[in-house]
Design an enzyme around this catalytic site. Structure first.
Site, PDB file in Angstrom:
ATOM      1  N   LYS A 154      16.813  27.135   7.723  1.00  0.00           N
ATOM      2  CA  LYS A 154      17.307  25.757   7.731  1.00  0.00           C
ATOM      3  C   LYS A 154      16.780  25.080   6.471  1.00  0.00           C
ATOM      4  CE  LYS A 154      13.655  23.397  10.227  1.00  0.00           C
ATOM      5  NZ  LYS A 154      13.340  22.514  11.329  1.00  0.00           N
ATOM      6  N   CYS A 187      10.839  30.379  16.085  1.00  0.00           N
ATOM      7  CA  CYS A 187      10.584  29.881  17.445  1.00  0.00           C
ATOM      8  C   CYS A 187      11.706  30.187  18.422  1.00  0.00           C
ATOM      9  CB  CYS A 187      10.338  28.383  17.416  1.00  0.00           C
ATOM     10  SG  CYS A 187       8.734  27.997  16.753  1.00  0.00           S
ATOM     11  N   ARG A 246       8.833  20.728  14.154  1.00  0.00           N
ATOM     12  CA  ARG A 246       9.971  21.410  13.520  1.00  0.00           C
ATOM     13  C   ARG A 246       9.620  21.666  12.076  1.00  0.00           C
ATOM     14  NH1 ARG A 246      13.866  16.605  14.216  1.00  0.00           N
ATOM     15  NH2 ARG A 246      11.859  15.664  13.780  1.00  0.00           N
ATOM     16  N   GLU A 247       9.881  22.859  11.607  1.00  0.00           N
ATOM     17  CA  GLU A 247       9.628  23.134  10.195  1.00  0.00           C
ATOM     18  C   GLU A 247      10.522  22.220   9.360  1.00  0.00           C
ATOM     19  OE1 GLU A 247       9.847  27.308   9.256  1.00  0.00           O
ATOM     20  OE2 GLU A 247       8.709  27.786  11.049  1.00  0.00           O
ATOM     21  N   GLU A 277       2.705  23.265  20.670  1.00  0.00           N
ATOM     22  CA  GLU A 277       3.157  22.522  19.498  1.00  0.00           C
ATOM     23  C   GLU A 277       4.675  22.510  19.474  1.00  0.00           C
ATOM     24  OE1 GLU A 277       1.215  20.779  17.121  1.00  0.00           O
ATOM     25  OE2 GLU A 277       3.304  20.146  17.124  1.00  0.00           O
ATOM     26  N   LYS A 301      12.325  33.926  19.060  1.00  0.00           N
ATOM     27  CA  LYS A 301      11.174  34.524  19.751  1.00  0.00           C
ATOM     28  C   LYS A 301      11.043  33.969  21.173  1.00  0.00           C
ATOM     29  CE  LYS A 301       7.188  33.218  17.933  1.00  0.00           C
ATOM     30  NZ  LYS A 301       6.108  32.656  18.694  1.00  0.00           N
ATOM     31  N   ALA A 338      27.545  22.632  15.627  1.00  0.00           N
ATOM     32  CA  ALA A 338      28.019  24.026  15.631  1.00  0.00           C
ATOM     33  C   ALA A 338      27.804  24.621  14.246  1.00  0.00           C
ATOM     34  CB  ALA A 338      29.497  24.055  16.003  1.00  0.00           C
ATOM     35  N   LYS A 392       6.842  24.501  26.948  1.00  0.00           N
ATOM     36  CA  LYS A 392       7.169  24.917  25.580  1.00  0.00           C
ATOM     37  C   LYS A 392       8.336  25.908  25.567  1.00  0.00           C
ATOM     38  CE  LYS A 392       6.837  26.124  21.276  1.00  0.00           C
ATOM     39  NZ  LYS A 392       6.678  25.471  20.036  1.00  0.00           N
ATOM     40  N   LYS A 443      -4.738  33.321   1.280  1.00  0.00           N
ATOM     41  CA  LYS A 443      -4.420  31.971   1.764  1.00  0.00           C
ATOM     42  C   LYS A 443      -5.610  31.045   1.553  1.00  0.00           C
ATOM     43  CE  LYS A 443      -0.970  32.808   5.328  1.00  0.00           C
ATOM     44  NZ  LYS A 443      -0.741  32.824   6.771  1.00  0.00           N
TER      45      LYS A 443
HETATM   46  C1  UDX Z   1      12.159  24.560  16.748  1.00  0.00           C
HETATM   47  C2  UDX Z   1      11.974  23.400  17.731  1.00  0.00           C
HETATM   48  O1  UDX Z   1      12.855  22.333  17.358  1.00  0.00           O
HETATM   49  C3  UDX Z   1      10.530  22.938  17.713  1.00  0.00           C
HETATM   50  O2  UDX Z   1      10.359  21.909  18.680  1.00  0.00           O
HETATM   51  C4  UDX Z   1       9.645  24.132  18.048  1.00  0.00           C
HETATM   52  O3  UDX Z   1       8.291  23.768  18.007  1.00  0.00           O
HETATM   53  C5  UDX Z   1       9.892  25.279  17.091  1.00  0.00           C
HETATM   54  O4  UDX Z   1      11.275  25.613  17.102  1.00  0.00           O
HETATM   55  P1  UDX Z   1      12.364  24.856  14.125  1.00  0.00           P
HETATM   56  O5  UDX Z   1      12.461  26.319  14.381  1.00  0.00           O
HETATM   57  O6  UDX Z   1      11.481  24.394  13.030  1.00  0.00           O
HETATM   58  O7  UDX Z   1      11.893  24.091  15.439  1.00  0.00           O
HETATM   59  O8  UDX Z   1      13.825  24.342  13.763  1.00  0.00           O
HETATM   60  P2  UDX Z   1      14.960  23.399  14.382  1.00  0.00           P
HETATM   61  O9  UDX Z   1      15.133  22.216  13.509  1.00  0.00           O
HETATM   62  O10 UDX Z   1      14.778  23.130  15.803  1.00  0.00           O
HETATM   63  O11 UDX Z   1      16.238  24.322  14.150  1.00  0.00           O
HETATM   64  C6  UDX Z   1      16.301  25.639  14.672  1.00  0.00           C
HETATM   65  C7  UDX Z   1      17.586  26.321  14.276  1.00  0.00           C
HETATM   66  O12 UDX Z   1      18.677  25.798  15.001  1.00  0.00           O
HETATM   67  C8  UDX Z   1      17.964  26.198  12.796  1.00  0.00           C
HETATM   68  O13 UDX Z   1      18.434  27.441  12.343  1.00  0.00           O
HETATM   69  C9  UDX Z   1      19.074  25.175  12.794  1.00  0.00           C
HETATM   70  O14 UDX Z   1      19.952  25.358  11.726  1.00  0.00           O
HETATM   71  C10 UDX Z   1      19.732  25.472  14.127  1.00  0.00           C
HETATM   72  N1  UDX Z   1      20.464  24.335  14.697  1.00  0.00           N
HETATM   73  C11 UDX Z   1      19.797  23.216  15.085  1.00  0.00           C
HETATM   74  C12 UDX Z   1      21.830  24.432  14.900  1.00  0.00           C
HETATM   75  O15 UDX Z   1      22.468  25.445  14.585  1.00  0.00           O
HETATM   76  N2  UDX Z   1      22.487  23.381  15.482  1.00  0.00           N
HETATM   77  C13 UDX Z   1      21.849  22.247  15.871  1.00  0.00           C
HETATM   78  O16 UDX Z   1      22.510  21.352  16.394  1.00  0.00           O
HETATM   79  C14 UDX Z   1      20.449  22.170  15.658  1.00  0.00           C
END
Ligand code: UDX
Length: 449
Positions: free
Chosen positions: A324, A264, A155-156, A152, A267, A256, A208, A39
């Site tokens: 995602k 995240c 969102r990824e 933190e 876990k 849905a 968090k 890295k």
């Molecule tokens: C999440 C939190 O949003 C963030 O604040 C935290 O720091 C880390 O975890 P992330 O894992 O990057 O972020 O993705 P996020 O955009 O929140 O989506 C998580 C999952 O939920 C994805 O698989 C997404 O497809 C799913 N999702 C999200 C749904 O199925 N429906 C929704 O309405 C929203």
């Protein structure tokens, strides 16, 4: 620009890199400590080793202020704030594995001169009580290190944007200089109106976990509503729209689909459930949230079977593999469970993802990977849209229909237009929406379901 405090960031993963690059952009010199030589080499060569929109461009801009190190011993004594952004994956017991966190903490204890003003600032998601444990460790070891919890929420896929415009900054502190220094570091964002939650360490840790658990609950809730919609003929998109306009509910996170993924949510929900049960409390709601999510990933297999019968010998195309869009992260991805089930049922599975295929190959060696979505569809009896990448949502479905042997399109994210799919001669099935049959007159070249 006023003189900005130099900082250290431990861990060049998603959170660490975005934190390092973000604070460098705000004017800090950043000492990025990463133990993995590969890295470091990538970063030293100017390449960001993960896919995150905008991150490479910003890194190119601020590279001069980012200094790569391999251990705390190389930190200048003047660095006061050491952000910890290393991984806390689930251990086999289900608890978060804090070994990487403690390795950094011990490294800092060993290499921080006595009497120096230095703080561990925790960005990694850790179970509630971790801060207390680390402070106890400092006391036992006679270390003067201070501690701040600064969870933190990025969102990824939106991480860079989220760094500069978070919904809030949370600083959990014990009331010494360190909390103030972290708040100062965030000052440029706070001055733009970003709310600050200044609180104690245990509450910051819980914010968090509770926030992520609530968001996961919202998703499992709408997924259950979707499943009921399927039985009653309602359309979950309409239901979510109608529900979301109630400002107490809100429209966000009511999409849905085939379940949430990512590191995240999976876990943190388990960590909070376990944390509760370790303290003698049975968090019933979260047990259901997890179970609903697991079942949701598997329901797609039932849908396929309903249309195709036994899946043995069928050819199924999976479009999108990352958990995602806009990320190459495969952690907790629905595609992993789904692909495993399909292979287990004897199906041949072809797959395409714009950026995650390299990572997917290691996790899912049994799939046939194709370099474009149309090739993945060649000869497929059915296609499942797993991840709503814009290029997949915008697919030319007439061209897709020509490639496929069958007609079934399962829209795992409810992002396709059923009418367009039907007009392309394909059968549409979403999650919690009425199915729409192909408009093509029968016998027009597509056998299938
Ligand atoms: C999440 C939190 O949003 C963030 O604040 C935290 O720091 C880390 O975890 P992330 O894992 O990057 O972020 O993705 P996020 O955009 O929140 O989506 C998580 C999952 O939920 C994805 O698989 C997404 O497809 C799913 N999702 C999200 C749904 O199925 N429906 C929704 O309405 C929203």
């Amino acid at each position: 620009m006023a003189e900005r405090e130099s900082i250290a960031v431990f861990g060049a993963g998603y959170v660490g890199l975005v934190t390092a690059v973000g604070f460098a952009e705000l004017g800090s010199e950043v000492f990025l400590v990463e133990i993995e030589p590969r890295k470091r080499e990538a970063l030293e060569g100017g390449r960001v080793p993960i896919y995150e929109p905008g991150l490479q461009e910003l890194y190119d801009e601020v590279r001069g202020r980012i200094h790569l190190l391999s251990a705390a011993s190389q930190l200048p004594d003047s660095v006061r704030l050491a952000f910890v952004a290393v991984g806390t994956p689930p251990a086999p017991s289900g608890d978060a594995d804090l070994s990487a966190v403690y390795a950094v903490v011990d490294d800092l204890v060993t290499h921080t001169p006595r009497g120096a003003e230095r703080a561990v600032v925790m960005k990694s998601t850790v179970p509630c009580g971790t801060g207390k444990g680390i402070l106890r460790r400092f006391a036992e070891l006679g270390s003067d290190l201070a501690y701040v919890s600064c969870p933190e929420f990025l969102r990824e896929g939106n991480a860079v944007e989220d760094f500069f415009a978070p919904d809030r900054v949370v600083v959990g502190e014990v009331g010494d200089w360190a909390g103030e220094a972290v708040v100062d570091l965030y000052r440029p964002l706070l001055e733009q109106g970003v709310p600050l939650v200044r609180t104690d360490v245990a509450s910051a840790e819980m914010i968090k976990l509770a926030a992520n658990a609530f968001l996961a609950t919202k998703i499992s809730f709408i997924n259950e509503i979707a499943n009921v919609c399927e039985a009653t003929g309602a359309d979950v998109l309409e239901v979510a729209r109608g529900m979301g306009l109630d400002h107490r509910i809100g429209t966000a996170f009511l999409r849905a689909g085939i379940g949430y993924g990512g590191s995240c949510f999976t876990k943190d929900v388990s960590a909070l459930k376990l944390l509760a049960s370790n303290s003698g409390y049975h968090f019933q709601l979260l047990t259901a949230v997890i179970e609903v999510n697991e079942l949701q990933k598997r329901r797609v297999v039932q849908k396929l079977e309903r249309h195709l019968g036994s899946l043995a010998g069928t050819r199924i195309a999976l479009l999108g593999l990352a958990f995602k869009p806009h990320t190459d992260d495969m952690r907790g991805a629905a595609s992993v469970v789904l692909a495993g089930r399909l292979l287990g049922e004897g199906a041949e599975v072809t797959a395409y993802d714009p950026v995650a295929m390299e990572r997917a190959r290691q996790l899912l060696p049994g799939l046939e990977y194709r370099s474009d979505p149309y090739q993945a569809l060649a000869g497929a009896d059915a296609v499942v849209l797993v991840t709503e990448w814009p290029e997949l949502v915008a697919l030319d479905w007439r061209a897709a229909a020509h490639q496929m042997a069958g007609r079934l399109v399962i829209d795992g994210r409810n992002v396709l237009d059923p009418k367009t799919i039907a007009e392309a001669g394909l059968d549409y099935e979403g999650i919690g929406r009425p199915a729409v049959a192909s408009r093509q007159p029968s016998g027009a070249g597509k056998e299938g379901s």
